[in-house]
Scaffold this motif. Sequence first.
Motif, PDB file in Angstrom:
ATOM      1  N   LEU A  16      -1.657 -10.469  18.687  1.00 16.14           N
ATOM      2  CA  LEU A  16      -2.810 -11.111  18.069  1.00 16.14           C
ATOM      3  C   LEU A  16      -2.881 -10.809  16.575  1.00 16.14           C
ATOM      4  N   GLY A  17      -2.466  -9.603  16.180  1.00 20.51           N
ATOM      5  CA  GLY A  17      -2.481  -9.242  14.770  1.00 20.51           C
ATOM      6  C   GLY A  17      -3.768  -8.585  14.289  1.00 20.51           C
ATOM      7  N   GLU A  18      -4.735  -8.394  15.184  1.00 16.87           N
ATOM      8  CA  GLU A  18      -5.971  -7.669  14.883  1.00 16.87           C
ATOM      9  C   GLU A  18      -6.500  -7.084  16.186  1.00 16.87           C
ATOM     10  N   ALA A  19      -7.430  -6.159  16.091  1.00 15.52           N
ATOM     11  CA  ALA A  19      -7.947  -5.479  17.288  1.00 15.52           C
ATOM     12  C   ALA A  19      -8.714  -6.462  18.167  1.00 15.52           C
ATOM     13  N   LYS A  20      -8.090  -6.905  19.241  1.00 19.35           N
ATOM     14  CA  LYS A  20      -8.737  -7.892  20.115  1.00 19.35           C
ATOM     15  C   LYS A  20      -9.989  -7.330  20.765  1.00 19.35           C
ATOM     16  N   GLN A  21     -10.033  -6.016  20.946  1.00 15.87           N
ATOM     17  CA  GLN A  21     -11.205  -5.393  21.554  1.00 15.87           C
ATOM     18  C   GLN A  21     -12.471  -5.710  20.756  1.00 15.87           C
ATOM     19  N   LEU A  22     -12.307  -5.936  19.444  1.00 18.32           N
ATOM     20  CA  LEU A  22     -13.447  -6.142  18.550  1.00 18.32           C
ATOM     21  C   LEU A  22     -13.721  -7.609  18.222  1.00 18.32           C
ATOM     22  N   THR A  29     -18.818  -7.816  21.230  1.00 18.71           N
ATOM     23  CA  THR A  29     -17.358  -7.788  21.155  1.00 18.71           C
ATOM     24  C   THR A  29     -16.758  -8.125  22.526  1.00 18.71           C
ATOM     25  N   LEU A  30     -15.502  -8.487  22.498  1.00 18.20           N
ATOM     26  CA  LEU A  30     -14.778  -8.780  23.739  1.00 18.20           C
ATOM     27  C   LEU A  30     -14.815  -7.568  24.673  1.00 18.20           C
ATOM     28  N   ARG A  56     -12.419   2.547  15.139  1.00 15.55           N
ATOM     29  CA  ARG A  56     -13.258   1.363  14.910  1.00 15.55           C
ATOM     30  C   ARG A  56     -13.971   0.935  16.189  1.00 15.55           C
ATOM     31  N   ILE A  57     -13.300   1.081  17.323  1.00 11.26           N
ATOM     32  CA  ILE A  57     -13.939   0.744  18.599  1.00 11.26           C
ATOM     33  C   ILE A  57     -15.102   1.680  18.856  1.00 11.26           C
ATOM     34  N   ARG A  58     -14.908   2.960  18.647  1.00 13.37           N
ATOM     35  CA  ARG A  58     -16.000   3.930  18.843  1.00 13.37           C
ATOM     36  C   ARG A  58     -17.198   3.593  17.956  1.00 13.37           C
ATOM     37  N   ASP A  59     -16.924   3.082  16.744  1.00  8.32           N
ATOM     38  CA  ASP A  59     -17.997   2.746  15.804  1.00  8.32           C
ATOM     39  C   ASP A  59     -18.755   1.474  16.189  1.00  8.32           C
ATOM     40  N   ARG A  60     -18.085   0.539  16.863  1.00  8.81           N
ATOM     41  CA  ARG A  60     -18.677  -0.791  17.052  1.00  8.81           C
ATOM     42  C   ARG A  60     -18.975  -1.177  18.497  1.00  8.81           C
ATOM     43  N   VAL A  61     -18.423  -0.465  19.457  1.00 11.84           N
ATOM     44  CA  VAL A  61     -18.584  -0.845  20.863  1.00 11.84           C
ATOM     45  C   VAL A  61     -19.509   0.153  21.566  1.00 11.84           C
ATOM     46  N   ASP A  62     -20.364  -0.349  22.437  1.00  9.71           N
ATOM     47  CA  ASP A  62     -21.260   0.503  23.220  1.00  9.71           C
ATOM     48  C   ASP A  62     -20.470   1.109  24.381  1.00  9.71           C
ATOM     49  N   LEU A  63     -20.126   2.379  24.252  1.00 11.41           N
ATOM     50  CA  LEU A  63     -19.338   3.081  25.268  1.00 11.41           C
ATOM     51  C   LEU A  63     -20.213   3.904  26.220  1.00 11.41           C
ATOM     52  N   ALA A  64     -21.528   3.684  26.164  1.00 11.75           N
ATOM     53  CA  ALA A  64     -22.467   4.453  26.996  1.00 11.75           C
ATOM     54  C   ALA A  64     -22.084   4.336  28.474  1.00 11.75           C
TER      55      ALA A  64
END
Length: 192
Positions: A16-22, A29-30, A56-64
């Motif tokens: 994809l060329g970028e973090a698909k998770q975000l 986010t996805l 970046r995932i830790r900063d932007r995704v709700d991992l609760a």
Amino acid sequence: MFVTGLVLAAGASMRLGEAKQLLPYRGRTLLDATLELARSCGFDQLLVTLGGAAGRIRDRVDLAGFQVVENAEFSTGCGSSISTAVQAVDPRADALVLLLGDQPGVRAADVRRVASTATPLAVCRYSDGLGHPFRFGRGIFPELRGLHGDKAVWKLLHSGRYPVTEVPADGPVPIDVDTRADYERLLAGETR
């Protein structure tokens, strides 16, 4: 039965060329969409693997509610994420259900049906083939610890070493976002 849910989200998104998770998906986010799906399935333990773009995932995704498992070997394929995550599975777990962090179209009802099977290995049977989620009984955990490379769970599924239950699921295999075209199809509402 004690069931652990594992969301694989450690990939580097090379195609994809970028973090698909975000990637944006329905106002979040996805990865947020897939984590919300996992939370709705009634698992006794929730794990998520991170590797590429972990900060970046830790900063932007709700991992609760999730225990984060860092996979330093994420670039070697999803097998390394599974083998790393199995070390964090609660010792009471009877089964592990595997979900892909880039496949938000999986239905919670299908996940629950796969999770409730009694055979060592279970997978969804969609109208156009087999697809995630996968369920692994406790007896397979030692083999999961030794997985490596991509498609490792598929090789295990087709190895013939374990009885497999194919759980019927309506419609085609949900889109797994690996490329820009996959993402565009997902946003357009296509199912495959």
